[in-house]
Design a protein around this motif. Structure first.
Motif, short mmCIF file in Angstrom:
data_model
loop_
_atom_site.label_atom_id
_atom_site.label_comp_id
_atom_site.label_asym_id
_atom_site.label_seq_id
_atom_site.Cartn_x
_atom_site.Cartn_y
_atom_site.Cartn_z
N GLY A 7 13.07 -3.96 5.52
CA GLY A 7 13.83 -2.75 5.84
C GLY A 7 12.96 -1.70 6.49
O GLY A 7 11.84 -1.98 6.96
N GLY A 8 13.46 -0.47 6.48
CA GLY A 8 12.80 0.60 7.22
C GLY A 8 11.99 1.54 6.37
O GLY A 8 12.23 1.70 5.16
N TYR A 9 11.02 2.16 7.03
CA TYR A 9 10.25 3.26 6.47
C TYR A 9 10.38 4.46 7.40
O TYR A 9 10.49 4.31 8.62
CB TYR A 9 8.77 2.90 6.34
N ARG A 10 10.33 5.63 6.80
CA ARG A 10 10.36 6.87 7.59
C ARG A 10 9.17 7.74 7.19
O ARG A 10 9.00 8.06 6.01
CB ARG A 10 11.66 7.62 7.36
N LEU A 11 8.34 8.11 8.17
CA LEU A 11 7.27 9.07 7.92
C LEU A 11 7.82 10.46 8.19
O LEU A 11 8.34 10.73 9.28
CB LEU A 11 6.06 8.78 8.80
N VAL A 12 7.72 11.33 7.19
CA VAL A 12 8.17 12.71 7.30
C VAL A 12 6.95 13.57 7.60
O VAL A 12 6.11 13.80 6.72
CB VAL A 12 8.85 13.17 5.99
N ARG A 27 -1.27 12.04 17.12
CA ARG A 27 -1.52 11.64 15.74
C ARG A 27 -0.54 12.38 14.84
O ARG A 27 -0.31 13.58 15.01
CB ARG A 27 -2.96 11.98 15.33
N ILE A 28 0.02 11.65 13.87
CA ILE A 28 1.00 12.24 12.96
C ILE A 28 0.66 11.83 11.54
O ILE A 28 0.34 10.67 11.30
CB ILE A 28 2.43 11.77 13.30
N GLU A 29 0.74 12.76 10.61
CA GLU A 29 0.49 12.47 9.20
C GLU A 29 1.66 12.99 8.36
O GLU A 29 2.32 13.97 8.73
CB GLU A 29 -0.80 13.15 8.73
N GLY A 30 1.88 12.33 7.21
CA GLY A 30 2.93 12.81 6.32
C GLY A 30 3.26 11.81 5.24
O GLY A 30 2.63 10.75 5.13
N ARG A 31 4.23 12.16 4.43
CA ARG A 31 4.68 11.26 3.38
C ARG A 31 5.65 10.23 3.95
O ARG A 31 6.28 10.46 5.00
CB ARG A 31 5.34 12.03 2.24
N GLU A 85 0.83 -1.21 0.00
CA GLU A 85 0.00 0.00 0.00
C GLU A 85 0.86 1.26 0.00
O GLU A 85 0.52 2.25 -0.66
CB GLU A 85 -0.95 -0.04 1.19
N LEU A 86 1.97 1.23 0.71
CA LEU A 86 2.86 2.39 0.72
C LEU A 86 3.55 2.59 -0.63
O LEU A 86 3.85 3.72 -1.03
CB LEU A 86 3.90 2.26 1.83
N ALA A 87 3.78 1.48 -1.34
CA ALA A 87 4.35 1.61 -2.68
C ALA A 87 3.37 2.31 -3.62
O ALA A 87 3.77 3.07 -4.52
CB ALA A 87 4.70 0.22 -3.23
N HIS A 88 2.08 2.06 -3.42
CA HIS A 88 1.05 2.69 -4.24
C HIS A 88 0.77 4.12 -3.79
O HIS A 88 0.67 5.03 -4.62
CB HIS A 88 -0.25 1.87 -4.17
N GLN A 89 0.64 4.32 -2.48
CA GLN A 89 0.31 5.63 -1.92
C GLN A 89 1.26 5.92 -0.77
O GLN A 89 1.05 5.48 0.36
CB GLN A 89 -1.14 5.63 -1.43
N PRO A 90 2.36 6.64 -1.04
CA PRO A 90 3.40 6.85 -0.02
C PRO A 90 3.07 7.95 0.99
O PRO A 90 3.90 8.81 1.30
CB PRO A 90 4.63 7.20 -0.86
N CYS A 91 1.85 7.92 1.50
CA CYS A 91 1.44 8.79 2.60
C CYS A 91 0.78 7.91 3.65
O CYS A 91 0.15 6.90 3.32
CB CYS A 91 0.46 9.87 2.14
#
Length: 212
Positions: free
Chosen positions: A173-178, A108-112, A87-93
């Motif tokens: 591996g890792g993901y980072r929410l900005v 709550r945190i939102e971002g790319r 899902e993140l590959a399709h919509q990276p938010c």
């Protein structure tokens, strides 16, 4: 007689959150609250709900563990081929939520979202216990399997194959929410809760109070 669901309620009276006492930088505010959750001994204070959206627009959530937080964002690690990875590959938010019930707080945190570097993922993978590293190889996360015996057999196979020092699997591996938006919620009496939202505007954080 046991109470019905509609009868269950709680009065929130642990603390308060106002603009004067909060930090101007939301990450600093988050780190202060996270440290307090750790200091008071809450179970799994780094557990966070991760929300993603599929190609069909259907949202999904799951709990992951925070493994890094700095000026670049918030980091967790997982299988790239899992449902959340697809899902993140399709919509990276994405959106994250921490719920520290004993402190009557929610963040709550939102971002790319972006992948961490291979070097960061390698370093974290090496820090994991051997069994956890083998588990990353053994589990085809989110795929249907016939039984738990499949996992046990896969774990035995990869433990024998990677004796001593398993390398990081290419699918892990890792993901980072900005973040571009943070919200801090503090429970208050009479349901008049405190909600402070920070949103990124022209490169600076704008702090706003929201009605509960």
């Amino acid at each position: 007689m046991s109470p019905t669901l509609s009868d269950l309620r709680k009065s929130y009276e642990h603390g308060e959150l106002d603009e004067q006492a909060s930090r101007s930088d939301p990450r600093e505010q988050f780190e202060a609250w996270l440290q307090e959750a750790i200091d008071v001994g809450l179970d799994e204070p780094t557990a966070m709900t991760l929300a993603t959206v599929g190609e069909d627009g259907r949202p999904s959530t799951r709990v992951v563990l925070l493994k890094g937080c700095d000026a670049r964002g918030l980091v967790w690690y997982t299988n790239y081929d899992s449902r959340k990875g697809r899902e993140l590959a399709h919509q990276p938010c994405a959106a994250l939520q921490f719920h520290w019930l004993a402190l009557e707080r929610v963040v709550r945190i939102e971002g790319r979202v972006e992948k961490t570097s291979a070097e960061e993922s390698d370093a974290y993978f090496r820090s994991r216990p051997f069994d956890s590293r083998i588990g990353a190889w053994a589990s085809p996360q989110s795929q249907v399997i016939g039984s738990r015996a499949v996992l046990v057999a896969q774990a035995a196979k990869f433990a024998a194959l990677h004796l001593g020092d398993p390398p990081r699997p290419p699918h892990w591996g890792g993901y980072r929410l900005v973040p571009d938006r943070w919200e801090f919620w503090q429970g208050r009496r009479s349901r008049l809760h405190d909600r402070l939202r920070y949103r990124l505007q022209d490169g600076a954080w704008l702090r706003e109070r929201l009605a509960p």
